[in-house]
Design a protein around this motif. Sequence first.
Motif, mmCIF file in Angstrom:
data_model
loop_
_atom_site.group_PDB
_atom_site.id
_atom_site.type_symbol
_atom_site.label_atom_id
_atom_site.label_comp_id
_atom_site.label_asym_id
_atom_site.label_seq_id
_atom_site.Cartn_x
_atom_site.Cartn_y
_atom_site.Cartn_z
ATOM 1 N N ASN A 65 0.832 -1.202 0.000
ATOM 2 C CA ASN A 65 0.000 0.000 0.000
ATOM 3 C C ASN A 65 0.870 1.257 0.000
ATOM 4 O OD1 ASN A 65 -2.658 1.248 0.110
ATOM 5 N ND2 ASN A 65 -2.102 1.877 2.173
ATOM 6 N N ASN A 66 1.930 1.267 0.805
ATOM 7 C CA ASN A 66 2.843 2.420 0.823
ATOM 8 C C ASN A 66 3.495 2.618 -0.543
ATOM 9 O OD1 ASN A 66 2.264 2.800 3.521
ATOM 10 N ND2 ASN A 66 4.097 1.745 4.247
ATOM 11 N N GLY A 67 3.898 1.526 -1.184
ATOM 12 C CA GLY A 67 4.487 1.605 -2.518
ATOM 13 C C GLY A 67 3.523 2.178 -3.535
ATOM 14 N N LEU B 239 3.312 5.913 -3.100
ATOM 15 C CA LEU B 239 4.475 6.577 -3.683
ATOM 16 C C LEU B 239 4.356 6.650 -5.205
ATOM 17 C CD1 LEU B 239 7.353 5.056 -1.522
ATOM 18 C CD2 LEU B 239 6.538 7.430 -1.512
ATOM 19 N N LEU B 240 3.895 5.574 -5.835
ATOM 20 C CA LEU B 240 3.700 5.581 -7.287
ATOM 21 C C LEU B 240 2.682 6.643 -7.696
ATOM 22 C CD1 LEU B 240 3.625 1.769 -8.184
ATOM 23 C CD2 LEU B 240 5.287 3.455 -9.006
ATOM 24 N N ALA B 241 1.596 6.734 -6.938
ATOM 25 C CA ALA B 241 0.565 7.716 -7.254
ATOM 26 C C ALA B 241 1.099 9.140 -7.096
ATOM 27 C CB ALA B 241 -0.652 7.504 -6.351
ATOM 28 N N MET B 242 1.892 9.373 -6.040
ATOM 29 C CA MET B 242 2.447 10.710 -5.794
ATOM 30 C C MET B 242 3.462 11.109 -6.862
ATOM 31 S SD MET B 242 2.810 10.548 -1.627
ATOM 32 C CE MET B 242 4.219 11.596 -1.636
ATOM 33 N N SER B 243 4.233 10.129 -7.351
ATOM 34 C CA SER B 243 5.271 10.439 -8.346
ATOM 35 C C SER B 243 4.702 10.610 -9.743
ATOM 36 C CB SER B 243 6.324 9.329 -8.359
ATOM 37 O OG SER B 243 5.773 8.145 -8.925
ATOM 38 N N GLY B 244 3.476 10.157 -9.927
ATOM 39 C CA GLY B 244 2.870 10.245 -11.253
ATOM 40 C C GLY B 244 3.389 9.193 -12.209
ATOM 41 N N ALA B 245 4.189 8.249 -11.722
ATOM 42 C CA ALA B 245 4.759 7.200 -12.581
ATOM 43 C C ALA B 245 3.695 6.239 -13.067
ATOM 44 C CB ALA B 245 5.848 6.435 -11.821
ATOM 45 N N MET B 246 2.620 6.163 -12.312
ATOM 46 C CA MET B 246 1.559 5.223 -12.686
ATOM 47 C C MET B 246 0.233 5.811 -12.243
ATOM 48 S SD MET B 246 1.404 1.239 -11.591
ATOM 49 C CE MET B 246 0.025 0.195 -11.972
ATOM 50 N N ILE C 294 -5.557 -2.083 -8.146
ATOM 51 C CA ILE C 294 -4.563 -2.650 -7.226
ATOM 52 C C ILE C 294 -4.742 -2.054 -5.834
ATOM 53 C CG2 ILE C 294 -2.105 -2.879 -6.718
ATOM 54 C CD1 ILE C 294 -1.629 -2.747 -9.788
ATOM 55 N N SER C 295 -4.938 -0.748 -5.764
ATOM 56 C CA SER C 295 -5.092 -0.064 -4.480
ATOM 57 C C SER C 295 -6.320 -0.571 -3.728
ATOM 58 C CB SER C 295 -5.195 1.447 -4.710
ATOM 59 O OG SER C 295 -5.330 2.119 -3.486
#
Length: 198
Positions: A28-30, A33-40, A48-49
């Motif tokens: 969940n933490n990962g 981080l992906l959502a915050m970085s905009g990478a995905m 998935i979330s």
Amino acid sequence: MAVDTANLAALIGSRICHDLISPVGAINNGLELLAMSGAMAGPELELISDSVLNANARIRFFRIAFGAAGDQQMGRAEIVSVLDDISKAGRLKFQWDFTEGCNRSDVRMAFLAALCLESALPYGGMITMTCTDGKWSVSGEGRKINIDAPLWAYLDGSDTSANLTPAQVQFAMLPAAATQAERQLGFDHSDEKAAVWF
């Protein structure tokens, strides 16, 4: 000191849930981080979330229902948090109608009773847990209550010959927990409601 079968099962449940909760939390933490970085982004990340949140809610619920109870108290906020999270994840809604914290063994029996009622509510519904003067009632309401009589016979010990599947283990665990807590189990049902009390 020897460990009886019911306590051994509870210890195993506690261990499994304890070991699973950390990696699920890390996933969940990962994702955050992906959502915050905009990478995905997009529906894939949302799927998935949602799945991770559902898994986390189920593990927390199972840890109480199938884990070792002990004599410690549980606060109302913690109990309601678990039930709110699990309500978001499925076809059943859970309501805790008790204004105070209570003994973990009582919460455990209420959660096991809720799992029994879940099997009787194939189309979903509402499961309400209440306590008045030390007497607990866990009731489920929904369309077309489906009571599998051989399973429910486990609760009062009138017939324990049915072969249980892993999804039905709560029907054996609840009577064992009630015996350990020196409580008498009872249950009743109609076309749209079923209840377990102890």
